[in-house]
Write a protein that holds these residues in place. Structure first.
Motif, PDB file in Angstrom:
ATOM      1  N   ALA A 255       0.844  -1.195   0.000  1.00  0.00           N
ATOM      2  CA  ALA A 255       0.000   0.000   0.000  1.00  0.00           C
ATOM      3  C   ALA A 255       0.873   1.236   0.000  1.00  0.00           C
ATOM      4  O   ALA A 255       2.054   1.193   0.356  1.00  0.00           O
ATOM      5  CB  ALA A 255      -0.926   0.009   1.217  1.00  0.00           C
ATOM      6  N   VAL A 256       0.270   2.338  -0.420  1.00  0.00           N
ATOM      7  CA  VAL A 256       0.988   3.600  -0.439  1.00  0.00           C
ATOM      8  C   VAL A 256       0.081   4.696   0.115  1.00  0.00           C
ATOM      9  O   VAL A 256      -1.131   4.700  -0.124  1.00  0.00           O
ATOM     10  CB  VAL A 256       1.458   3.965  -1.872  1.00  0.00           C
ATOM     11  N   TYR A 257       0.675   5.575   0.894  1.00  0.00           N
ATOM     12  CA  TYR A 257       0.003   6.779   1.375  1.00  0.00           C
ATOM     13  C   TYR A 257       0.692   7.979   0.758  1.00  0.00           C
ATOM     14  O   TYR A 257       1.925   8.075   0.772  1.00  0.00           O
ATOM     15  CB  TYR A 257       0.106   6.907   2.892  1.00  0.00           C
ATOM     16  N   LEU A 258      -0.092   8.908   0.226  1.00  0.00           N
ATOM     17  CA  LEU A 258       0.410  10.242  -0.113  1.00  0.00           C
ATOM     18  C   LEU A 258      -0.071  11.165   1.003  1.00  0.00           C
ATOM     19  O   LEU A 258      -1.272  11.220   1.297  1.00  0.00           O
ATOM     20  CB  LEU A 258      -0.124  10.714  -1.459  1.00  0.00           C
ATOM     21  N   LEU A 259       0.846  11.859   1.631  1.00  0.00           N
ATOM     22  CA  LEU A 259       0.506  12.730   2.756  1.00  0.00           C
ATOM     23  C   LEU A 259       0.957  14.157   2.469  1.00  0.00           C
ATOM     24  O   LEU A 259       1.979  14.380   1.820  1.00  0.00           O
ATOM     25  CB  LEU A 259       1.158  12.225   4.044  1.00  0.00           C
ATOM     26  N   TYR A 260       0.170  15.099   2.972  1.00  0.00           N
ATOM     27  CA  TYR A 260       0.465  16.513   2.793  1.00  0.00           C
ATOM     28  C   TYR A 260       0.398  17.176   4.175  1.00  0.00           C
ATOM     29  O   TYR A 260      -0.330  16.714   5.055  1.00  0.00           O
ATOM     30  CB  TYR A 260      -0.543  17.146   1.842  1.00  0.00           C
ATOM     31  N   PRO A 261       1.152  18.244   4.378  1.00  0.00           N
ATOM     32  CA  PRO A 261       1.193  18.845   5.720  1.00  0.00           C
ATOM     33  C   PRO A 261      -0.195  19.226   6.202  1.00  0.00           C
ATOM     34  O   PRO A 261      -0.961  19.869   5.488  1.00  0.00           O
ATOM     35  CB  PRO A 261       2.085  20.082   5.526  1.00  0.00           C
ATOM     36  N   GLY A 262      -0.526  18.763   7.403  1.00  0.00           N
ATOM     37  CA  GLY A 262      -1.843  19.017   7.954  1.00  0.00           C
ATOM     38  C   GLY A 262      -2.022  20.465   8.379  1.00  0.00           C
ATOM     39  O   GLY A 262      -1.047  21.182   8.623  1.00  0.00           O
ATOM     40  N   PRO A 263      -3.263  20.916   8.508  1.00  0.00           N
ATOM     41  CA  PRO A 263      -3.528  22.311   8.864  1.00  0.00           C
ATOM     42  C   PRO A 263      -3.441  22.584  10.355  1.00  0.00           C
ATOM     43  O   PRO A 263      -3.531  23.725  10.768  1.00  0.00           O
ATOM     44  CB  PRO A 263      -4.969  22.502   8.384  1.00  0.00           C
ATOM     45  N   GLY A 264      -3.264  21.516  11.179  1.00  0.00           N
ATOM     46  CA  GLY A 264      -3.245  21.755  12.615  1.00  0.00           C
ATOM     47  C   GLY A 264      -4.570  22.299  13.099  1.00  0.00           C
ATOM     48  O   GLY A 264      -5.620  21.737  12.825  1.00  0.00           O
ATOM     49  N   HIS A 265      -4.539  23.433  13.798  1.00  0.00           N
ATOM     50  CA  HIS A 265      -5.754  24.015  14.352  1.00  0.00           C
ATOM     51  C   HIS A 265      -6.287  25.167  13.490  1.00  0.00           C
ATOM     52  O   HIS A 265      -7.214  25.861  13.919  1.00  0.00           O
ATOM     53  CB  HIS A 265      -5.504  24.512  15.777  1.00  0.00           C
ATOM     54  N   ASP A 266      -5.746  25.385  12.306  1.00  0.00           N
ATOM     55  CA  ASP A 266      -6.228  26.456  11.432  1.00  0.00           C
ATOM     56  C   ASP A 266      -7.577  26.030  10.830  1.00  0.00           C
ATOM     57  O   ASP A 266      -7.643  25.123  10.018  1.00  0.00           O
ATOM     58  CB  ASP A 266      -5.213  26.735  10.318  1.00  0.00           C
ATOM     59  N   VAL A 267      -8.651  26.700  11.249  1.00  0.00           N
ATOM     60  CA  VAL A 267     -10.003  26.262  10.887  1.00  0.00           C
ATOM     61  C   VAL A 267     -10.247  26.366   9.391  1.00  0.00           C
ATOM     62  O   VAL A 267     -10.761  25.436   8.763  1.00  0.00           O
ATOM     63  CB  VAL A 267     -11.046  27.095  11.665  1.00  0.00           C
ATOM     64  N   ASN A 268      -9.892  27.491   8.777  1.00  0.00           N
ATOM     65  CA  ASN A 268     -10.144  27.667   7.350  1.00  0.00           C
ATOM     66  C   ASN A 268      -9.399  26.624   6.515  1.00  0.00           C
ATOM     67  O   ASN A 268      -9.941  26.082   5.550  1.00  0.00           O
ATOM     68  CB  ASN A 268      -9.746  29.073   6.901  1.00  0.00           C
TER      69      ASN A 268
END
Length: 803
Positions: A621-634
């Motif tokens: 399997a493969v995951y493509l991941l991108y930096p998460g927004p954390g607590h930024d609501v928008n």
């Protein structure tokens, strides 16, 4: 091929993929009708998408499934008419001159956005618009449907002979050279695969039923407003007609005065009467504050106000008439009468001022009654449907309660932030094991398995572990709510974990994994996230999900439960037939004394590099991941919206299906925030993982490129609908779903909404969602989902020995 009836039944049961088959079946027809009417390829596809989204929300209105095609065409033609009306002029007037198009060639959209260039589109429509619509629609369909007369006849409900005749006549109306161009151009303008994905993205599976409920609720609200408006019709028309009559009478009285003194008196009376009307309207606005009281009080107040207004105004008019007659007699005796020169209605400054004053009164009056009707409609709706209540105990436990008295049942959901991403290093799969242990282990008042068997005997009990939370489900008779709360309290405070139960439950947990691996329709999405969490949080390059589970100890279980099963990390949902005040007392009785634990820091998982790891599953399997927004609501909302859209694209992409068993991505059930935005794909047996990643990456790039303002609007509308609506309101539910199961689904939805808001109030979250526009969202997506930010985690099938 499934019939329309079967697809409709599945769609009514909340299956968006079945509705996707309906979209694929009729998209060419609807797009052709829209293009034939508008002459704009982009607008025609937008209108076609709106048609299918509207059809999804109104499926229950279709009484004759055999007439699905005609029903869809009717919706499309209504939307087309409304669109043309809004634009305010004939659609052909919007086409730019060809010379201007040549001068602005550099501003044309990239070739991937359209199958033909803007210049070709303009020439194409100039050729087609000369043909009557009766022949134009079949011709567009014919060249888009691989020149099949049979398909054209079926789509338009014609015989093949009639279809041939219309096509022949339409073609004869084109010149030979133009005909060849039209054939080639039309063959490249049909709706592409992304069309269906865009429609499905606007109705994600988790929001499908809620969207239907919102549609029904909206119709109910509209009906209530209509009823209120009808009831107030005479009330509104009465004062308006009075104002009109008063204005005309006042103007006529001033114009027919016989002396300067009489004219002065009539002008003065006009101002006095106008002031009385304004005071009356001001009092009407003030009386809106009394609408929260009983209906009898409102009737007395408004009745008294109208009576005072009528009596006072009548008395003033009678006195004014007598005084006018008296002035006229006095002036006649003194010889001061004259025939006043009529200035005309629009020439007198006094008349113009009075006219403006009159229209101001009309606006105030209409505004007052419109708001009154809205307020009454909302009052009727609030009485008809209960709204969720929220309660937070001193120990941090949040409780949401929603009354529904249709059936003597109650659903209870307990959510805990104790999912896969909360598992400690080297303890993969422990959250799932603890879920089983909590259900089975003894507590202060119950022996092992006793509480679970008791709940099952009374109704239904179940549980599920997901990446960010675990939830326990109960559906019971209303009089057993106290039993469920007592058991839930004891599971938090006095649970007795034992080696015996652990040895029984570990094989059951492993059997669930084995079932998933052996099921061709299932995939490792959920259990794959167990491995992903260990890899990106702790840098593990081999994750023994299956082999490591038997090594878990009672001490591991106790530590995980003590750390993550706390009031601050939990959420309790109660839906059904209960009294809210009594339920609150029971919640406080059993859960108030649950000890408040040390608050745990929120887990925010990020990744900074590519990782190549292995696990003890049989698949790659493969995951493509991108930096998460954390607590930024928008940023979080923008990524959730795109995830809902991308989910539909993943399930429809033919190239990806060739090399993958299953694919998945972040969405509103797997929200970004704690986890980074991810796209997961499990390779088919025998397919190298190197073929999967490029297909996945290409799909993400294309989806981001195709994500436009219309798709964004539809996806946003679906999420708004999910957040605002209730499955219990408006009676929207699949016919086969029992009401008690509907209660359980509603309880889960309320919990998901609460977790999705992530600390924001309902009003705050909806405000952020409403304020997010496409331009801002697309900028956020481009920043997060860029190729530079992309990180991949590849899991290869391996045995622990190969570590």
């Amino acid at each position: 091929m499934k019939s329309d009836l079967k697809l409709l039944d599945a769609s009514l049961a909340g299956n968006p993929q079945a509705f996707g088959d309906i979209v694929r079946r009729y998209q060419s027809l609807i797009c052709a009708i829209a293009y034939s009417a508008t002459g704009d390829l982009g607008l025609s596809e937008d209108l076609a998408q709106e048609t299918f989204v509207a059809a999804w929300t109104r499926l229950r209105e279709l009484r004759e499934p055999a007439k699905l095609r005609a029903w869809l065409c009717g919706i499309a033609r209504n939307l087309i008419s409304n669109s043309i009306r809004r634009r305010g002029r004939d659609i052909t007037a919007q086409a730019e001159p060809l010379e201007q198009l040549r001068q602005t060639r550099g501003t044309a959209p990239p070739p991937r956005e359209h199958a033909i260039s803007k210049e070709e589109e303009t020439i194409l429509w100039r050729a087609l618009e000369q043909i009557p619509e009766t022949y134009r629609e079949p011709m567009i369909l014919y060249y888009r449907e691989q020149q099949s007369v049979r398909r054209v006849a079926q789509a338009l409900g014609l015989t093949q002979d009639a279809a041939k005749q219309r096509l022949s006549r339409g073609r004869r109306m084109l010149k030979d050279q133009v005909a060849v161009f039209v054939e080639k151009s039309l063959s490249r303008t049909g709706p592409k695969k992304a069309f269906t994905a865009a429609v499905l993205a606007a109705i994600p599976a988790t929001a499908a039923r809620a969207a239907g409920a919102a549609a029904v609720a909206a119709k109910g609200a509209a009906a209530a407003k209509s009823a209120a408006a009808t009831g107030l019709g005479g009330w509104v028309l009465g004062p308006l007609l009075g104002l009109i009559g008063g204005f005309i009478g006042t103007v006529a009285g001033i114009e027919n005065t016989k002396s300067p003194r009489e004219r002065k008196f009539m002008v003065k009376m006009a101002w006095i009467i106008s002031a009385c009307v304004l005071v009356f309207l001001a009092l009407l606005f003030f009386c809106r504050a009394t609408l929260s009281s009983s209906a009898r009080n409102v009737a007395w107040v408004l009745g008294g106000l109208w009576a005072s207004y009528g009596i006072g105004l009548t008395a003033l008019i009678i006195w004014a008439n007598r005084r006018q007659s008296q002035i006229r007699r006095q002036d006649r005796n003194s010889g001061q009468l004259f025939r006043a020169t009529k200035t005309g209605l629009w020439k007198s400054r006094i008349n113009i001022i009075l006219l403006l004053l009159f229209f101001g009164c009309v606006v105030l009056c209409l505004t007052s009654f419109y708001r009154l009707a809205q307020h009454r409609a909302s009052q009727q709706n609030s009485k008809r449907f209960a709204r969720p209540e929220s309660l937070t105990l001193d120990n941090g436990l949040t409780v949401i309660l929603l009354e529904n008295h249709k059936e003597n049942k109650v659903a209870l959901e307990s959510f805990y932030r104790a999912g896969f991403i909360h598992e400690p290093r080297g303890k993969a799969h422990i959250s799932h094991v603890v879920e089983h242990m909590v259900i089975r282990c003894a507590t202060r008042s119950y022996k092992p398995n006793e509480s679970f068997m008791l709940l099952q005997k009374k109704g239904m009990a179940n549980a599920e572990t997901l990446p960010t939370f675990v939830h326990y489900d109960y559906i019971l008779p209303s009089n057993e709510l106290e039993l469920a709360l007592k058991i839930e309290s004891e599971r938090l405070t006095s649970i007795k974990f034992s080696e015996e139960i652990l040895k029984q439950e570990i094989p059951k947990c492993l059997q669930e994994i084995e079932f998933v691996q052996n099921n061709p329709q299932a995939g490792l999405v959920k259990f794959g996230l167990v491995a992903l969490s260990q890899t990106i949080r702790f840098g593990e390059h081999f994750v023994p999900v299956c082999a490591g589970t038997p090594r878990l100890t009672i001490q591991d279980v106790k530590r995980f439960h003590r750390k993550n099963y706390t009031p601050q990390s939990s959420l309790l949902i109660i839906v059904g037939d209960f009294d809210s005040q009594a339920a609150k007392r029971m919640v406080r009785k059993y859960l108030r004394n649950t000890p408040k634990a040390q608050p745990q820091p929120r887990v925010l998982v990020q990744i900074s590099r590519d990782i190549r790891a292995s696990w003890d599953f049989a698949s790659d399997a493969v995951y493509l991941l991108y930096p998460g927004p954390g607590h930024d609501v928008n940023h979080r909302i923008a990524l959730i919206l795109f995830g809902n859209y991308l989910s539909a694209r993943l399930s429809l992409d033919a190239n990806l299906k060739k090399v993958t068993k299953i694919s998945f991505c972040s969405n509103q059930l797997y929200p970004v925030g704690e986890f980074p935005f991810f796209i997961f794909a499990e390779a088919k047996k025998g397919e190298p993982i190197e073929r999967v990643r490029p297909a996945l990456k290409n799909l993400v790039g294309n989806a981001l490129h195709d994500f436009n303002a219309v798709t964004f609007s539809h996806t946003k509308l679906a999420l708004l609908s999910f957040m605002r609506s209730s499955l219990l309101e408006g009676g929207f539910a699949p016919p086969s779903m029992k009401h008690e199961m509907l209660l359980g689904q509603e309880a889960i939805n309320l919990g998901v909404k609460e977790l999705l808001r992530d600390g924001l109030s309902d009003k705050q979250f909806l405000s952020r969602l409403n304020d997010l526009d496409f331009k801002t969202a697309y900028k956020i997506l481009k920043a997060h989902l860029s190729e530079q930010n992309e990180k991949k985690v590849i899991f290869l099938a391996a045995k622990e020995q190969s570590r």
